[in-house]
Design a protein around this motif. Structure first.
Motif, PDB file in Angstrom:
ATOM      1  N   SER A 137       0.903  -1.324  -0.096  1.00  0.00           N
ATOM      2  CA  SER A 137      -0.041   0.191  -0.061  1.00  0.00           C
ATOM      3  C   SER A 137       0.982   1.338  -0.190  1.00  0.00           C
ATOM      4  N   ALA A 138       2.110   1.268   0.785  1.00  0.00           N
ATOM      5  CA  ALA A 138       3.006   2.232   0.669  1.00  0.00           C
ATOM      6  C   ALA A 138       3.594   2.545  -0.653  1.00  0.00           C
ATOM      7  N   LEU A 139       3.862   1.533  -1.267  1.00  0.00           N
ATOM      8  CA  LEU A 139       4.426   1.579  -2.819  1.00  0.00           C
ATOM      9  C   LEU A 139       3.208   2.463  -3.636  1.00  0.00           C
ATOM     10  N   ALA A 140       2.117   1.798  -3.615  1.00  0.00           N
ATOM     11  CA  ALA A 140       0.917   2.578  -4.321  1.00  0.00           C
ATOM     12  C   ALA A 140       0.642   3.871  -3.948  1.00  0.00           C
TER      13      ALA A 140
ATOM     14  N   GLN B 164     -10.786   5.041  -9.592  1.00  0.00           N
ATOM     15  CA  GLN B 164     -10.384   4.208  -8.419  1.00  0.00           C
ATOM     16  C   GLN B 164      -9.420   3.128  -8.662  1.00  0.00           C
ATOM     17  N   ILE B 165      -8.607   2.836  -7.760  1.00  0.00           N
ATOM     18  CA  ILE B 165      -7.734   1.776  -8.291  1.00  0.00           C
ATOM     19  C   ILE B 165      -7.627   0.554  -7.033  1.00  0.00           C
ATOM     20  N   ALA B 166      -7.818  -0.524  -7.637  1.00  0.00           N
ATOM     21  CA  ALA B 166      -7.665  -1.888  -6.819  1.00  0.00           C
ATOM     22  C   ALA B 166      -6.398  -2.523  -7.612  1.00  0.00           C
ATOM     23  N   ILE B 167      -5.198  -2.636  -6.800  1.00  0.00           N
ATOM     24  CA  ILE B 167      -4.183  -3.619  -7.307  1.00  0.00           C
ATOM     25  C   ILE B 167      -4.351  -5.054  -6.663  1.00  0.00           C
TER      26      ILE B 167
END
Lengths: 179, 179, 179, 179
Positions: B17-20, B138-141
């Motif tokens: 999540s930090a990278l995202a 919105q973004i879901a990885i």
């Protein structure tokens, strides 16, 4: 004998969620279930950091073992910002499939304003995700500040009957769905 | 000048999540926005007890003032149990309408498994509840463990383009909706 | 000049949803917007079969062109079974990104029982999916049978003020977000 | 003997939802259940107008009696616009508590794009609202155009196993929860 654990998802000193959960617990006990409240105000739980080990927090193990041993679960939350309280969600985050799957779960939310089902819906999706069952009977108490008398009993008879049906369904269906 | 605050809703040491969030922040900065990350791993926040005063936790005030001063907000969460992380929800619980209303908010979720929008949907309803705006982008990885290269860049070009559009929308619409 | 289209998602002859939508439309008109109601009771629309061509139903083209030409959209639904009406969802199914994206949308739901936001939440997720904007102001009218006087005006002043704020937000933000 | 009714919520001539439902139906039959598909392409159902009588549409009565007589229900929908199809929702709108309550329901959604649980979540909330049970096992088939072989069988073994578990749960729990 059905075992039910109720998780109190509020840290407020004079919590209406606590009163609501108490109403549910008394009813499942009256139906012959063994029931216990996990009061997050009295437990020392950390924020979930994505890992599974919390050696400095023995209450994590206590939480997990109590929930794992239960047949039925009652999740009670104040509705904060149209959803479950962070502290309740964090408590669920500290557990995994092995603790939560297959439980028969009842949902209660407590609101200061008008009754709504946002927090209930959120919890229903969460419990499904961990492969739990959620009973159709669910309870949202609106304007909780006027819902209870000085002894913590429900003032509204219709609401009390909803609690009766809630407890009956939780106990009956915990028995039916037990493997 | 648009000010954006990103809240990192994960406490994991090596957080995807930090990278995202870093990818999103760099992009809004490249578009001229002033941007800052509130990393919950570095803040000392209590569980919300339903009250508004936390005198022993100065970071509550820091959180509130940073968010209040922002035009745009990025909420980033690992998807835990098909929903927002408890720690992120708790952080939101510590704030109120005066801090969160009218913000233009972008949502990112990060999953180990297949991409899903459960956590995004939960956050969208929460932000609406506090009268914020949520951008449609919105973004879901999904499968986050293989999404980033060793320098923390996105491996998939399509996903990188979604981040571009996300950042552009956040900045543009923060300007448009600013009162 | 802002153009607003309101879709009435009820086929009931004496529809409270129609009264509610009328209240919203009058308000956006008073704010200078051009506004029109698409009354599904007066349109001949087929069930969506997953295709895009409906040559025997010219109202499909009418629907699409009206919505495409609008800046703002008002979706009004009776809450059926805790969700949007099938007929409104079907109407949305008949349209695609090219008609619905980027619209600024306001949501209204009408219930016989206690007010709830289930249908509103469903619509919010749907509109996001087609890349529309949804204003934070939303309206759920509970016990709709006693909400309107004989002239179709709102009896409750607080509710009337919510309609005022809803209309203001829809018009203002349609202007702000217009490309 | 458990009776299961599957409702096909797609009107597309070459419907992947039909293939998916067929896979589920065959499996519940192999487990000894009596099972039947209500194919909306072959039924003549009106849009629900909020009333309960549809004298010109005998299929409404057929639908209601078939569903009422069932113990278990399978709802299958293509995911349109991040939600249930309008035609399926309309079919549910034509029924009420007396037909839908207490059914044990399984949910399947079919998508052209990446798998998602939006439509499943919507259906779960709807079924709860009519006091039905929803099994935790649910199926979202992404990229449905490549999921089936020329004989309509599932190509992916993992997905086939999910159907096995879905059918087993539906049958077992319909028996357990039957009154």
């Amino acid at each position: 004998m059905v075992k039910v654990v109720g998780i109190l998802g509020s840290l407020r000193p004079d919590s209406y969620s606590a009163l609501a959960l108490q109403q549910a617990i008394e009813r499942v006990q009256a139906l012959g279930a063994e029931a216990e409240i996990l009061d997050l105000r009295e437990m020392n739980l950390p924020f979930c950091d994505g890992g599974s080990e919390y050696p400095n927090y023995p209450d994590v193990e206590l939480l997990r073992s109590k929930v794992k041993a239960a047949d039925g679960l009652i999740l009670t939350t104040p509705e904060y910002h149209g959803s479950v309280s962070g502290v309740l969600k964090n408590t669920l985050d500290l557990m995994s499939f092995e603790h939560l799957s297959d439980k028969v779960t009842g949902l209660i939310s407590v609101l200061g304003g008008q009754s709504n089902s946002n927090a209930l819906n959120t919890m229903r999706i969460i419990v499904r995700w961990v492969h739990g069952w959620v009973i159709p009977e669910q309870i949202a108490i609106g304007q909780a500040w006027q819902a209870f008398d000085t002894e913590g009993k429900l003032k509204d008879e219709k609401l009390a009957e909803r609690f009766d049906a809630f407890a009956q369904s939780l106990v009956d269906n915990s028995i039916k769905l037990k493997k």
